[in-house]
Design a protein around this motif. Structure first.
Motif, mmCIF file in Angstrom:
data_model
loop_
_atom_site.group_PDB
_atom_site.id
_atom_site.type_symbol
_atom_site.label_atom_id
_atom_site.label_comp_id
_atom_site.label_asym_id
_atom_site.label_seq_id
_atom_site.Cartn_x
_atom_site.Cartn_y
_atom_site.Cartn_z
ATOM 1 N N PHE A 265 0.799 -1.224 0.000
ATOM 2 C CA PHE A 265 0.000 0.000 0.000
ATOM 3 C C PHE A 265 0.833 1.277 0.000
ATOM 4 O O PHE A 265 0.335 2.319 -0.413
ATOM 5 C CB PHE A 265 -0.945 0.010 1.201
ATOM 6 N N THR A 266 2.074 1.207 0.462
ATOM 7 C CA THR A 266 2.936 2.390 0.430
ATOM 8 C C THR A 266 3.789 2.416 -0.833
ATOM 9 O O THR A 266 3.818 3.407 -1.558
ATOM 10 C CB THR A 266 3.841 2.440 1.669
ATOM 11 N N SER A 267 4.469 1.300 -1.095
ATOM 12 C CA SER A 267 5.316 1.221 -2.293
ATOM 13 C C SER A 267 4.537 0.791 -3.525
ATOM 14 O O SER A 267 5.068 0.879 -4.641
ATOM 15 C CB SER A 267 6.468 0.236 -2.054
ATOM 16 N N ASN A 268 3.331 0.290 -3.353
ATOM 17 C CA ASN A 268 2.508 -0.211 -4.461
ATOM 18 C C ASN A 268 3.235 -1.295 -5.257
ATOM 19 O O ASN A 268 3.104 -1.401 -6.467
ATOM 20 C CB ASN A 268 2.080 0.933 -5.390
ATOM 21 N N ASN A 269 4.008 -2.107 -4.527
ATOM 22 C CA ASN A 269 4.743 -3.202 -5.150
ATOM 23 C C ASN A 269 4.043 -4.506 -4.783
ATOM 24 O O ASN A 269 4.479 -5.251 -3.904
ATOM 25 C CB ASN A 269 6.195 -3.202 -4.668
ATOM 26 N N TRP A 270 2.944 -4.765 -5.473
ATOM 27 C CA TRP A 270 2.150 -5.950 -5.170
ATOM 28 C C TRP A 270 2.904 -7.259 -5.392
ATOM 29 O O TRP A 270 2.773 -8.179 -4.595
ATOM 30 C CB TRP A 270 0.861 -5.931 -5.984
ATOM 31 N N PRO A 271 3.671 -7.406 -6.463
ATOM 32 C CA PRO A 271 4.402 -8.672 -6.654
ATOM 33 C C PRO A 271 5.350 -8.998 -5.500
ATOM 34 O O PRO A 271 5.397 -10.138 -5.048
ATOM 35 C CB PRO A 271 5.166 -8.429 -7.960
ATOM 36 N N ARG A 272 6.111 -8.018 -5.027
ATOM 37 C CA ARG A 272 7.016 -8.301 -3.911
ATOM 38 C C ARG A 272 6.238 -8.572 -2.628
ATOM 39 O O ARG A 272 6.619 -9.441 -1.834
ATOM 40 C CB ARG A 272 7.979 -7.142 -3.692
ATOM 41 N N ALA A 273 5.140 -7.831 -2.412
ATOM 42 C CA ALA A 273 4.330 -8.059 -1.214
ATOM 43 C C ALA A 273 3.746 -9.473 -1.213
ATOM 44 O O ALA A 273 3.757 -10.164 -0.192
ATOM 45 C CB ALA A 273 3.216 -7.017 -1.134
ATOM 46 N N THR A 274 3.235 -9.920 -2.374
ATOM 47 C CA THR A 274 2.677 -11.263 -2.443
ATOM 48 C C THR A 274 3.770 -12.321 -2.343
ATOM 49 O O THR A 274 3.543 -13.397 -1.780
ATOM 50 C CB THR A 274 1.886 -11.456 -3.743
ATOM 51 N N ALA A 275 4.961 -12.036 -2.868
ATOM 52 C CA ALA A 275 6.082 -12.969 -2.704
ATOM 53 C C ALA A 275 6.442 -13.121 -1.235
ATOM 54 O O ALA A 275 6.717 -14.231 -0.754
ATOM 55 C CB ALA A 275 7.291 -12.481 -3.509
ATOM 56 N N LEU A 276 6.443 -12.004 -0.500
ATOM 57 C CA LEU A 276 6.692 -12.064 0.945
ATOM 58 C C LEU A 276 5.625 -12.903 1.640
ATOM 59 O O LEU A 276 5.926 -13.688 2.548
ATOM 60 C CB LEU A 276 6.713 -10.655 1.529
ATOM 61 N N ALA A 277 4.372 -12.744 1.218
ATOM 62 C CA ALA A 277 3.277 -13.506 1.818
ATOM 63 C C ALA A 277 3.404 -14.995 1.500
ATOM 64 O O ALA A 277 3.167 -15.847 2.356
ATOM 65 C CB ALA A 277 1.930 -12.969 1.329
ATOM 66 N N VAL A 278 3.801 -15.321 0.264
ATOM 67 C CA VAL A 278 3.957 -16.725 -0.128
ATOM 68 C C VAL A 278 5.067 -17.377 0.690
ATOM 69 O O VAL A 278 4.918 -18.510 1.180
ATOM 70 C CB VAL A 278 4.250 -16.838 -1.634
ATOM 71 N N VAL A 279 6.181 -16.692 0.857
ATOM 72 C CA VAL A 279 7.288 -17.233 1.660
ATOM 73 C C VAL A 279 6.850 -17.417 3.105
ATOM 74 O O VAL A 279 7.191 -18.411 3.752
ATOM 75 C CB VAL A 279 8.517 -16.308 1.564
ATOM 76 N N MET A 280 6.084 -16.457 3.626
ATOM 77 C CA MET A 280 5.608 -16.570 5.006
ATOM 78 C C MET A 280 4.684 -17.779 5.168
ATOM 79 O O MET A 280 4.766 -18.515 6.163
ATOM 80 C CB MET A 280 4.879 -15.292 5.413
ATOM 81 N N ILE A 281 3.804 -18.003 4.184
ATOM 82 C CA ILE A 281 2.919 -19.168 4.229
ATOM 83 C C ILE A 281 3.740 -20.453 4.189
ATOM 84 O O ILE A 281 3.457 -21.413 4.927
ATOM 85 C CB ILE A 281 1.915 -19.131 3.065
ATOM 86 N N ALA A 282 4.791 -20.472 3.349
ATOM 87 C CA ALA A 282 5.641 -21.657 3.265
ATOM 88 C C ALA A 282 6.367 -21.907 4.586
ATOM 89 O O ALA A 282 6.522 -23.061 5.014
ATOM 90 C CB ALA A 282 6.653 -21.497 2.131
ATOM 91 N N LEU A 283 6.807 -20.835 5.247
ATOM 92 C CA LEU A 283 7.498 -20.982 6.526
ATOM 93 C C LEU A 283 6.593 -21.598 7.592
ATOM 94 O O LEU A 283 7.081 -22.228 8.535
ATOM 95 C CB LEU A 283 8.003 -19.623 7.013
ATOM 96 N N ILE A 284 5.287 -21.419 7.443
ATOM 97 C CA ILE A 284 4.351 -21.944 8.435
ATOM 98 C C ILE A 284 3.816 -23.311 8.025
ATOM 99 O O ILE A 284 3.776 -24.245 8.833
ATOM 100 C CB ILE A 284 3.179 -20.961 8.628
#
Length: 300
Positions: A265-284
């Motif tokens: 929402f600040t950087s408007n970098n949706w691909p990197r934000a979703t990549a961070l979310a995917v990695v977080m889901i994988a970590l769990i």
């Protein structure tokens, strides 16, 4: 007359949870995974095609993942994202441990209470859910602030002469997260302990076992399922917590949930934000899958 295990009614009952998981977990995850490989460029639209129209081949932007693990100098695991992941896991572990230490006596006391009293005690555990989550967190800001209730009380009792810095620290973060997620530890522990046959403890006492040894050798192993369930119910949402670190944590307490929000929402970098979310889901999810795989093998 024998009934077939594949009757329509049974198929429907079994299929509903799978449909729910597909619609509300797997499908959103696929959307996140898709966006994480998109090259937005200067566009504000994240749903761009990931294949090249001219060659007909996939054109995936792996840099959205590489930048998570590699900084601009090329060093691995030195990025702010890795620091945020480690910090999130650290706080989530401490939160789960504190909830277990505080919640186990609560659950044990409720399970040993008379059956007529248990509903009232359980209602008191669930009572915070009747209040807005934000209001409860804001209430802790009023308690832990420099001029808050706790500091005013300490100074009125003469314990301190000036306010103690408690807000926007590690302590305020852990206090807020432990308070919010404590019921998620108490309830599964109670559900396990209330089924326990307490005559086993009486038999251990008759054989000369001390109360602590009987608790450690009998009660704790029999409540293992509740401990694991409560630990996971607290740890998993704590890793991605966003509201409590934003309201009670300081600038050095930024967790991965806040980083994902800033990227989206600040950087408007949706691909990197979703990549961070995917990695977080994988970590769990991956450690959980490994754990349940080995525990199911042991059960067999």
């Amino acid at each position: 007359m024998s009934t077939s295990p594949f009757m329509p009614g049974k198929r429907f009952v079994i299929g509903v949870p799978y449909v729910w998981l597909f619609v509300f977990f797997f499908l959103p995850f696929l959307i996140l995974l898709y966006i994480s490989f998109v090259d937005m460029g200067e566009s504000i639209h994240p749903f761009k095609p990931i294949w090249d129209a001219q060659t007909g081949l996939l054109s995936l932007k792996y840099e959205n993942y590489w930048t998570i693990f590699r900084d601009e100098g090329g060093e691995l695991f030195k990025t702010i994202y890795i620091e945020a992941y480690l910090r999130s896991i650290w706080y989530a572990l401490w939160t789960a441990v504190l909830c277990l230490v505080i919640g186990y006596p609560f659950a044990y006391f409720i399970a040993r209470s008379p059956a007529s009293v248990r509903p009232a005690l359980l209602m008191m555990v669930m009572l915070p859910f009747w209040t807005s989550f934000l209001l409860r967190v804001y209430a802790w800001k009023g308690i832990l602030a420099d001029q808050g209730v706790l500091n005013q009380l300490l100074m009125a009792l003469g314990i301190t002469s000036e306010p103690i810095l408690m807000l926007y620290t590690n302590v305020s973060m852990l206090v807020g997260m432990t308070y919010v997620y404590l019921p998620f530890m108490v309830l599964p522990l109670y559900a396990t302990l209330v089924k326990m046959d307490f005559r086993l403890l009486e038999a251990a006492y008759d054989l000369g076992t001390s109360p602590f040894k009987a608790f450690w050798l009998i009660t704790v192993p029999l409540s293992k399922a509740g401990i694991v369930a409560g630990f996971m119910l607290v740890f998993i949402p704590s890793v991605g917590e966003f509201v409590i670190p934003s309201l009670l944590g300081g600038p050095e307490n930024i967790m991965i949930g806040r980083v994902v929000w800033d990227e989206m929402f600040t950087s408007n970098n949706w691909p990197r934000a979703t990549a961070l979310a995917v990695v977080m889901i994988a970590l769990i999810v991956v450690p959980l899958a490994i754990y349940y795989h080995y525990t199911s093998d042991e059960a067999k």
